[in-house]
Design a protein around this motif. Sequence first.
Motif, PDB file in Angstrom:
ATOM      1  N   ARG A 183      80.874 -63.509  57.276  1.00 25.37           N
ATOM      2  CA  ARG A 183      80.823 -62.137  57.778  1.00 25.37           C
ATOM      3  C   ARG A 183      79.438 -61.781  58.308  1.00 25.37           C
ATOM      4  NH1 ARG A 183      80.913 -56.380  54.712  1.00 25.37           N
ATOM      5  NH2 ARG A 183      81.328 -55.098  56.546  1.00 25.37           N
ATOM      6  N   ASP A 184      78.396 -62.123  57.560  1.00 23.07           N
ATOM      7  CA  ASP A 184      77.040 -61.782  58.004  1.00 23.07           C
ATOM      8  C   ASP A 184      76.690 -62.517  59.300  1.00 23.07           C
ATOM      9  OD1 ASP A 184      76.615 -60.026  55.953  1.00 23.07           O
ATOM     10  OD2 ASP A 184      75.574 -61.451  54.672  1.00 23.07           O
ATOM     11  N   TRP A 185      77.104 -63.774  59.416  1.00 18.97           N
ATOM     12  CA  TRP A 185      76.874 -64.502  60.661  1.00 18.97           C
ATOM     13  C   TRP A 185      77.542 -63.780  61.832  1.00 18.97           C
ATOM     14  CZ3 TRP A 185      78.319 -69.932  58.325  1.00 18.97           C
ATOM     15  CH2 TRP A 185      77.197 -70.456  57.677  1.00 18.97           C
ATOM     16  N   SER A 186      78.775 -63.394  61.632  1.00 20.07           N
ATOM     17  CA  SER A 186      79.517 -62.724  62.696  1.00 20.07           C
ATOM     18  C   SER A 186      78.864 -61.412  63.101  1.00 20.07           C
ATOM     19  CB  SER A 186      80.964 -62.475  62.240  1.00 20.07           C
ATOM     20  OG  SER A 186      81.688 -61.755  63.213  1.00 20.07           O
ATOM     21  N   LEU A 187      78.498 -60.590  62.119  1.00 26.08           N
ATOM     22  CA  LEU A 187      77.873 -59.298  62.418  1.00 26.08           C
ATOM     23  C   LEU A 187      76.563 -59.473  63.184  1.00 26.08           C
ATOM     24  CD1 LEU A 187      78.475 -57.421  59.040  1.00 26.08           C
ATOM     25  CD2 LEU A 187      79.585 -56.966  61.232  1.00 26.08           C
ATOM     26  N   ALA A 188      75.791 -60.476  62.818  1.00 24.39           N
ATOM     27  CA  ALA A 188      74.502 -60.700  63.484  1.00 24.39           C
ATOM     28  C   ALA A 188      74.690 -61.150  64.925  1.00 24.39           C
ATOM     29  CB  ALA A 188      73.687 -61.735  62.709  1.00 24.39           C
ATOM     30  N   ILE A 189      75.658 -62.027  65.157  1.00 27.23           N
ATOM     31  CA  ILE A 189      75.894 -62.545  66.517  1.00 27.23           C
ATOM     32  C   ILE A 189      76.464 -61.460  67.416  1.00 27.23           C
ATOM     33  CG2 ILE A 189      77.210 -64.212  67.880  1.00 27.23           C
ATOM     34  CD1 ILE A 189      77.071 -66.060  65.348  1.00 27.23           C
ATOM     35  N   ALA A 203      66.483 -61.922  66.770  1.00 27.07           N
ATOM     36  CA  ALA A 203      66.120 -63.015  65.859  1.00 27.07           C
ATOM     37  C   ALA A 203      67.242 -63.291  64.861  1.00 27.07           C
ATOM     38  CB  ALA A 203      64.825 -62.670  65.126  1.00 27.07           C
ATOM     39  N   ARG A 204      67.859 -62.225  64.342  1.00 23.22           N
ATOM     40  CA  ARG A 204      68.978 -62.393  63.407  1.00 23.22           C
ATOM     41  C   ARG A 204      70.149 -63.089  64.085  1.00 23.22           C
ATOM     42  NH1 ARG A 204      71.598 -57.864  61.792  1.00 23.22           N
ATOM     43  NH2 ARG A 204      72.644 -59.071  60.181  1.00 23.22           N
ATOM     44  N   GLY A 205      70.421 -62.699  65.329  1.00 26.04           N
ATOM     45  CA  GLY A 205      71.520 -63.322  66.058  1.00 26.04           C
ATOM     46  C   GLY A 205      71.289 -64.794  66.303  1.00 26.04           C
ATOM     47  N   ASN A 206      70.085 -65.154  66.708  1.00 25.48           N
ATOM     48  CA  ASN A 206      69.770 -66.567  66.961  1.00 25.48           C
ATOM     49  C   ASN A 206      69.841 -67.400  65.683  1.00 25.48           C
ATOM     50  OD1 ASN A 206      69.259 -66.891  69.811  1.00 25.48           O
ATOM     51  ND2 ASN A 206      67.461 -65.594  69.552  1.00 25.48           N
ATOM     52  N   LYS A 207      69.347 -66.845  64.591  1.00 25.32           N
ATOM     53  CA  LYS A 207      69.410 -67.577  63.322  1.00 25.32           C
ATOM     54  C   LYS A 207      70.859 -67.763  62.881  1.00 25.32           C
ATOM     55  CE  LYS A 207      67.475 -67.746  58.645  1.00 25.32           C
ATOM     56  NZ  LYS A 207      68.733 -68.184  58.013  1.00 25.32           N
ATOM     57  N   ALA A 208      71.677 -66.735  63.096  1.00 24.86           N
ATOM     58  CA  ALA A 208      73.086 -66.824  62.698  1.00 24.86           C
ATOM     59  C   ALA A 208      73.799 -67.924  63.475  1.00 24.86           C
ATOM     60  CB  ALA A 208      73.780 -65.482  62.914  1.00 24.86           C
ATOM     61  N   VAL A 209      73.559 -68.017  64.795  1.00 26.61           N
ATOM     62  CA  VAL A 209      74.169 -69.079  65.584  1.00 26.61           C
ATOM     63  C   VAL A 209      73.728 -70.443  65.074  1.00 26.61           C
ATOM     64  CG1 VAL A 209      74.349 -70.136  67.870  1.00 26.61           C
ATOM     65  CG2 VAL A 209      74.416 -67.647  67.659  1.00 26.61           C
TER      66      VAL A 209
END
Length: 422
Positions: A183-189, A203-209
Motif C-alpha cells: 500500500r505505501d509503495w502504491s501511494l508513493a508512486i 524522492a518517495r516515489g522513486n524509492k517506492a519504484v
Amino acid sequence: MTGQDSATADRQAGTSDGELAQTFSLAQPPAGFVDDPYPTYAALLTHAPVKKLGENSYMLSRHADLTAVYKDTALFSSDKTVEFGEKYGDTPLFEHHTTSLVFNDPPLHTRVRSILAGALNPRAVSALESDVEALVGRLLDQLEAKADRGEAVDLIEDFASAIPVEVIGNLLAVPHEEREPLRDWSLAILGALEPVLSAEEEARGNKAVTDFLAYLETLVARRREQPGDPERDMLTRLIQGEKSGEKLSEKELLQNCIFILNAGHETTTNLIGNGLELLHRFAEQRQRLLDDPTLIRTAVEEMLRYESSNQLGNRMTTGPVTFDGIEMPAGTFLTLCIGAANRDPAVFDDPDRFDIARRPNRHLAFASGPHQCIGMSVARMEGQIAISRFLERFPAYRLTEGAVRSRRLRFRGYTTLPVRLR
C-alpha cells in the motif's frame, strides 16, 4: 463542506462563477477546491469548458469532449515520454510510468493490454468473488471486535484499503507475510503523478519504484521456479504469456505488475470509502438501499459518477485539433477533467443529485474507448461486495469527527474516515 456551502462561500468572497472559471489554475486551485471541487467544475462547464491553463495547455470539462478524446488514440496520445522526461528526468519514476500500460499508445498498448486482459478474464474474476466475500466477512468481524473493545474504527485503514491490497495480492499470489509494504509503495508512486510535486514526494516515489522492483524480481524468480495455476495465478499467466506466443519482456512484466497494484489499489479504496461516506451523507439513499439491496449495482455506478476516484486524466495532441472554436496545434497538452464530465448537465439530469437508481449512467470514472480501465470488473465486484456487506452488518453506522481527505487533485478520497458502527 458541501457543494452548496462552497458555492455560497465563493459568492460571499465576491467571486462570480465566470470569474471562478476564468481565473482557475491547477497549479493554484481556489480555496476549498480539494474539499469540494464541484462548484468550480460547474463554473468551468458553463463558462470555460475549454480552459486555457498555460502555453499549449488546456483543460476539457465536457463529457462529449472527453469521450471524443478517449476514442481517438491516434490524434490524442497517451504516451508521456516527453512530458515525464521533463518532469522526472532519468529516474525510476520515468522508467515505470513510460513502460506501464496506461501511459502508452498502440501498438505497444494494444499488445500489453491483450496480455493483461487474458489474465483478467471473466473466469478469473468470477473465481475471485468467493475470496472477496470471505475477506470482507473477516474484516467486518475484526471491525466489530475492535469496536467492542472500545477502540476507534477507521473505514479507510481498517476496511477500504485492506480489500484491494488483498485482492491484488491474491491475483499475483503474493505471500501474505510479504504484503505489508504494497500500500505505501502504491501511494508513493501515485502521489508522484500530482500536477505540482515537491522534492520529498518525488524522492518517495522513486524509492517506492526501486523497492517494489527489487521485490518483484525475487517474486518473479520464485514463480518461474514454481509456477502456479495460470487460470488463477495472474503472475504465472503473465510470465508464461498467451497461447499465441505473445509475451511481455522482463521490463514490461515488472513495471506492469506495479501498474496492476497501483491501478487497482487506490481507486478501489476510494470507491469504497467515498461510497460509504455518500450513504452517510444522503441518509434517504442509504435507507433506499437497505430496503432494496438489489440496487447495489446501480448504487456503485452512481458512487463512481458522483465522487470519481480518478478526477483527472491527460492526453497530448499529435495533430491540429479544434475544440469550441479554439485551434490547438500538435503537441498541445490536454487535461481531461473526469470529475466535471461526470457532473455534465448535458448528459446527467440534475447532476448534483445523488441517486442510487440512476439510469442511464454513462459516467467516465473508468474512462472509455481503448484505454478504458482494464480492471473495472474487479473494482465493481469489490465495491459491490464491500459496501453491501458493510451496510447489512452495520445499517446504522455514522461517521464521526476527524475525517481527513487526501489533499491530491488527481485522486479523490479519504486517508482517514472515523466511524461509529452502531
